[in-house]
Design an enzyme around this catalytic site. Structure first.
Site, PDB file in Angstrom:
ATOM      1  N   GLY A  45       0.712  -1.364   0.041  1.00  0.00           N
ATOM      2  CA  GLY A  45       0.019  -0.048   0.135  1.00  0.00           C
ATOM      3  C   GLY A  45       0.786   1.201  -0.088  1.00  0.00           C
ATOM      4  O   GLY A  45       0.492   2.100  -0.701  1.00  0.00           O
ATOM      5  N   ARG A 330       8.734 -23.916   4.360  1.00  0.00           N
ATOM      6  CA  ARG A 330       7.964 -23.941   5.573  1.00  0.00           C
ATOM      7  C   ARG A 330       6.917 -24.750   5.754  1.00  0.00           C
ATOM      8  O   ARG A 330       6.843 -25.230   7.077  1.00  0.00           O
ATOM      9  CB  ARG A 330       7.468 -22.239   5.713  1.00  0.00           C
ATOM     10  CG  ARG A 330       8.542 -21.366   5.824  1.00  0.00           C
ATOM     11  CD  ARG A 330       7.953 -19.711   5.499  1.00  0.00           C
ATOM     12  NE  ARG A 330       8.687 -18.746   5.852  1.00  0.00           N
ATOM     13  CZ  ARG A 330       8.816 -17.456   5.778  1.00  0.00           C
ATOM     14  NH1 ARG A 330       7.591 -17.180   5.511  1.00  0.00           N
ATOM     15  NH2 ARG A 330       9.570 -16.704   5.917  1.00  0.00           N
TER      16      ARG A 330
END
Lengths: 637, 252, 223
Positions: A45, A330
């Site tokens: 953003g 992960r």
């Protein structure tokens, strides 16, 4: 409906360049006539708002935090990937692309991922120019380190605070634009609705968190960069304020939600210490460079770790995945930890933990070298657990960390709603079913600095600026609807706090929709979530009024959305009859317990359409086609 | 453990606040300070009392949102630790704990322990950046930065912008906050071009926003959860001194 | 940079505080060295006084420079303090002083006391408007030695000077280290011992000054 990702045709390496040539432009004089709303001021953003402001658009940037600088990108520790190949160890754009798409278990769009790898280098250049103090060697050149899921060192880092430094770089660029007047910032403001006019995103309705005022902002396009949704699990590594609210409200207005079941459980977090726990703390994946993960070979071994001899330790990642060892991706490392704990080998309170041991590295490199690399992480660990990880191994356990799923977007990062663009973690586009370490920062900044400035122009060039004012009927309705929900929440006056509901939802999500999912458990979740939601709307208690800073009201609004979204997540998980990346269905595994993908039936993006409260959402599919790579069994052995 | 809390309660920016006393019972030493407040707040809600408003977000010591003066010490008694990372093992059964908001003219109280720190954003807008636009920059390795300089810049850049320096300073000065940014960017070749201008505009903004000035007490360094050194304030002063012979333009 | 910007800026005024502080500190050192000539007996200090007066106009340049420096130091000290006071309109109910010292926090008071003392001191020894009867030596010069000894035999004068010099100790113990920081002459190497050095220098200066009235009052060494 079969969705089209609008990926350009032609050779993979030329797609983005060719595509940019076909995108329409907005002339400088016209840019200032367009107003763009950016919701969220994290890496995606802030970089988007700053860049669009620089280009001359009028930008309004919103965040719920008290300053744009506090968005949760700030907490990313380890680093940011780029295909610079500075260490001369065989890296290339193609290899970064391939590692990322393989890391995502072949559930991402080829074209998007390749573009990401291409842009990665420009990001590093940009950040350095902004004054981001990346680690340097004595000659003054940039340093790299290795990270999970890759066999090259391509990760740039600034101590254990890379996310912070990158975000501050973007925040500073944003501050520069705010000073120049091209961007207007609205901190402590939460987006509560997306406003559509004639099917186009034309603005948002927000609540000013300080005064409680509900107001509308009209614009020519809306960008959501509102992060991920793993707080649906209650306990996660996300900030307390992270929510699905902005994305969910957009979803309710027609934006498709893609692959919500792709959630990342991070393997190295500090285990839960009690019921009071409000969040889980991540220990950077970079620790796995020098730490070795093990559990005792004897189930229920209560000896202190230092008293367990080498021969009685099971270094299960090194045993199962000899070529990647402790640097296995992960999803694989997390599931392996859960497996050994489920089998009774776990350590610490409740047997929910495994050791991350630095003993060997300290012996080899000395304590000072380890302190120089990870000192701040060791300090943080000690503050939370009261244990000294230089003397005894850390205890770690997986925790929800990142959401690969998100609002569906095409190659231009535009959702199916015209004029609604979605960036960063909030979209679904680049990480497939699992994200590799140090790739989130890369994606957020790629979207904000280098993709959206091109693609949004193409949309804007086709519209007439400023045709809609916030006095339009659609805005009035939206404001009314938001006010109604607020009043409804405040009028329930039940007996349970919003946090209690969040904990209960979290329990359901973690137990039934967590790391090991099955049809039975998912069906159970699909039954229990609506029940809990009904109870919420009858029994939640929110003190105070709507015309003030009311943190319980904010929290309740977000939990209300999680109570709807959790159901979609479970539904998507139930629909996806395969195991891939972060999504593991126990029914679909190889004999040795690895994820078993089903490319024939599930090589698609599952994009869900909202059909109303308590209605079953409709599934739309975007087929994933791989023109350049072979779908392979993802092996890290 | 059981504790007695004296918490600043203030309904709104214009209301008069006062300390209110609450009991916190059955507190585990493994809880963080904010988790202890969560427990107290849950209790208050059940009694129909509005919970204590306090700022917090990441709860891992990096976002800089949490902001409480605990027994006269911003972020509480543990050095180099934010409130969210402060654990209750730092306290003992029967302790009395005073909790107040950051106190500064530049940080008006919004409610209870929540203050408005937008003044710090405006300090950054006054010049806490390198005015580089996106795109068109050289390859990252063409700008060489000696390791020591990069490390020093990083020492300064660790600032989380929480405002504890302002809260701790007897003068309510934001000097350490400003110095950390001035110091970081002045150490790097990318930031040198605007160094003189930056130090002037940022320190001028500090005065305009109503922060006090620095009289070298160093309470800021002691309170800073990231342990930012006051040597950066000396560096800021040096930068200002070196800027004297140069032209000074008003903030644009 | 235009002077008005520097003066409007808090950092700019702090630079003036440091620069005038150096001048005043230099004066304090030089003045002490001169005063110590009293230990050489009447000839010593009277000779010093005579030498000083023979400087004529140069002495006045110094004096005007000192007065100017002192005036700026006081003026900016007051404006800076007032700005800082305004920066915290609501006080803490509980406040810990983590690193700051009493001396540092009371600079404005020690400064104002010293300013008052300087006026008193000038009235006393320079304009001789107050104090005991003055004895003139041959050639129309004041017997400085006698003037000092007679004054400090009186408890009021001795006490006033001792107290003022203790205040001077406080002011310099913070001020000396502070001026290095404000001038930007400080780093991680100098910072740890700057405070200590500042206190040692302040002790030496204050002890030097205090020794004169104290010993005279007690009737030791200087008779």
């Amino acid at each position: 409906m079969i969705l089209d990702g609008k990926c350009p045709s032609g050779p993979l390496a030329n797609k983005w360049d060719t595509h940019r040539q076909t995108l329409k432009l907005v002339t400088p004089a016209n840019k200032r006539k367009f107003k763009i709303i950016v919701v969220g001021t994290g890496l995606a953003g802030a970089s988007a708002a700053a860049t669009l402001g620089e280009l001359g658009y009028r930008v309004e940037a919103f965040c719920y935090q008290d300053s744009p600088r506090r968005a949760h990108s700030i907490a990313a520790q380890g680093g940011i990937n780029a295909a610079k190949n500075y260490p001369n160890d065989g890296d290339s754009i193609y290899r970064l692309f391939y590692d990322t798409i393989k890391g995502g278990d072949f559930r991402a769009r080829e074209a998007n991922v390749y573009r990401l790898a291409q842009i990665s280098n420009a990001i590093i250049d940009q950040c350095v120019a902004q004054g981001v103090p990346f680690a340097r060697d004595y000659a003054g050149y940039l340093e790299n380190r290795s990270f999970g899921g890759a066999q090259v060192s391509r990760t740039f880092f600034a101590r254990g605070q890379t996310g912070q430094q990158l975000l501050l770089g973007a925040y500073q660029a944003l501050s520069c634009q705010i000073a120049a007047g091209s961007v207007k910032a609205f901190p402590r403001t939460e987006m509560l609705d997306l406003v559509l006019v004639d099917g186009q995103a034309r603005g948002i309705t927000v609540r000013d968190l300080t005064t409680g005022e509900i107001r509308c902002h009209a614009a020519d396009a809306v960008i959501l960069a509102t992060g991920g949704y793993v707080n649906v699990f209650n306990l996660s590594t996300n900030a307390m304020g992270c929510s699905v609210t902005a994305a969910w409200r957009a979803h309710k207005k027609g934006a498709l939600f893609a692959n919500p079941c792709y959630t990342q459980i991070h393997p190295t977090c500090i285990p839960v210490s009690g019921d009071h726990q409000s969040k889980l703390t991540l220990m950077s994946e970079s620790l796995r460079n020098d730490g070795r993960i093990w559990v005792p070979k004897k189930s229920g071994d209560t000896r202190l770790p230092q008293d367990i001899p080498e021969t009685e330790r099971d270094y299960y990642l090194e045993r199962k995945y000899p070529s990647f060892g402790n640097l296995a991706p992960r999803d694989i490392a997390s599931r392996a930890a859960k497996e050994v704990c489920d089998a009774g080998y776990g350590v610490g309170p409740g047997g929910r933990g495994v050791y991350l041991d630095f003993g060997d590295s300290i012996e080899r490199l000395g304590e000072d070298a380890i302190r120089a690399r990870y000192g701040n992480l060791f300090e943080m660990y000690e503050r939370i657990t009261d244990e000294n990880a230089y003397r005894q191994p850390m205890r770690i356990y997986p925790a929800p960390h990142y959401s690969m799923g998100g609002l569906w977007v095409d190659y231009n990062l535009q959702s199916n709603v015209d004029g609604l663009f979605v960036l960063g973690e909030a979209n679904f586009s680049d990480h497939g079913a699992n994200r590799l370490g140090a790739s989130a920062l890369m994606q957020g900044l790629a979207d904000g600095y280098f993709v959206i400035p091109y693609t949004i122009a193409d949309y804007l060039a086709r519209t007439t600026p400023g045709t809609i004012e916030d006095t339009h009927e659609a805005f009035r309705q939206s404001r009314q609807q938001v006010a109604q929900q607020t009043d409804r929440l405040l009028s329930i006056n039940g007996r349970k706090t919003a946090s209690e509901f969040h904990r209960e939802l979290g329990d359901i999500m973690w137990e039934q929709v967590g790391m090991a999912r099955s049809a039975t458990r998912l069906t159970e979740a699909l039954k229990r979530i609506p029940e809990l939601r009904d109870e919420f709307w009858q029994n939640v208690r929110i003190p105070g009024s709507a015309q003030q800073l009311n943190q319980e009201l904010e929290k309740a609004g977000r939990i209300a959305d999680f109570l709807e979204f959790g159901e979609l997540l479970a539904r998507d998980a139930l629909n996806r009859e395969e195991s891939c990346g972060g999504h593991f269905r126990v029914e679909h595994q190889t004999p040795d317990g690895e994820a078993l993908r089903n490319d024939a039936d599930f090589a698609y993006v599952a994009a869900w359409q909202y059909k109303g409260a308590d209605q079953t959402p409709v599934l739309h599919k975007e087929p994933l086609t791989f023109e350049n790579i072979e779908l392979a069994v993802r092996s890290y052995k | 453990m059981d504790l007695t809390l004296h918490v600043w309660r203030q309904k709104g920016p214009k209301d008069k606040g006062r300390l209110t006393t609450y009991k916190a019972t059955d507190i585990s030493s493994d809880m963080s300070f904010l988790e202890m407040l969560d427990v107290v707040n849950e209790g208050l809600i059940k009694q129909g009392i509005e919970p204590i408003a306090f700022d917090h977000d990441c709860r891992e010591g990096i976002c800089g949102t949490c902001s409480q003066v605990i027994n006269g010490d911003p972020h509480g008694p543990q050095a180099r630790t934010t409130v969210c990372q402060l654990h209750m093992r730092q306290f003992k059964d029967g302790d009395e704990i005073y909790i107040e908001p950051w106190r500064s003219r530049a940080f008006p109280v919004i409610r209870d322990l929540v203050v408005d720190r937008s003044a710090m954003d405006r300090l950054m807008q006054a010049g806490g950046f390198v005015s580089v636009k996106t795109g068109g920059v050289p390859d990252a390795n063409t700008i060489l930065i000696p390791k020591d300089d990069a490390e020093t810049a990083m020492d300064a850049a660790e600032c989380i912008g929480c405002g504890a320096c302002v809260a701790a300073c007897p003068n309510g000065s934001a000097m350490l906050f400003v110095a950390s940014k001035v110091g970081q960017l002045a150490k790097l070749p990318q930031g040198r071009a605007e160094a003189a201008r930056r130090v002037c505009t940022m320190t001028d903004a500090m005065l305009e926003e109503g922060f006090g000035n620095c009289s070298n007490h160093y309470d800021c360094e002691a309170a800073c959860p990231k342990g930012i050194s006051v040597k950066f304030i000396a560096q800021l002063n040096r930068e200002y001194f070196m800027a004297l012979p140069k032209g000074h333009k008003e903030k644009n | 940079m235009p002077l008005k910007h520097v003066i409007r800026s808090a950092v700019g005024r702090k630079l003036f505080m440091a620069a005038t502080g150096i001048i005043l500190f230099g004066f304090v050192v030089a003045h002490l060295l001169g005063n110590l000539s009293i230990y050489l007996g009447p000839e010593g200090i009277n000779a010093y006084a005579r030498q000083l007066h023979q400087l004529g106009p140069i002495l006045w340049i110094f004096r005007l420079g000192l007065i100017g420096a002192a005036a700026l130091h006081v003026l900016f000290g007051i404006t800076l303090t007032l700005e800082s006071r305004r920066a915290r309109p609501v006080a803490y109910i509980r406040k810990k002083h983590l690193r700051s010292t009493l001396a540092g926090r009371t600079m404005i008071y020690s400064g104002l006391i010293l300013a008052t003392f300087i006026v008193f001191h000038l009235l006393h020894f320079t304009f001789r408007a107050i104090g005991p009867q003055i004895e003139m030596l041959d050639g129309g010069v004041v017997n400085v030695y006698r003037m000092i000894v007679d004054s400090f035999r009186q408890v009021g004068y001795a006490l006033a000077y001792v107290v003022a010099m203790v205040v001077l100790f406080f002011h310099i113990s913070h001020g000396f280290a502070s001026l290095f920081q404000t001038m930007g002459m400080n780093n991680e190497v100098t910072l740890p011992w700057m405070g200590r050095m500042s206190r040692i220098i302040a002790v030496i200066l204050a002890a030097g000054y205090v020794s004169i009235p104290a010993l005279i009052f007690l009737g030791l060494v200087i008779k």
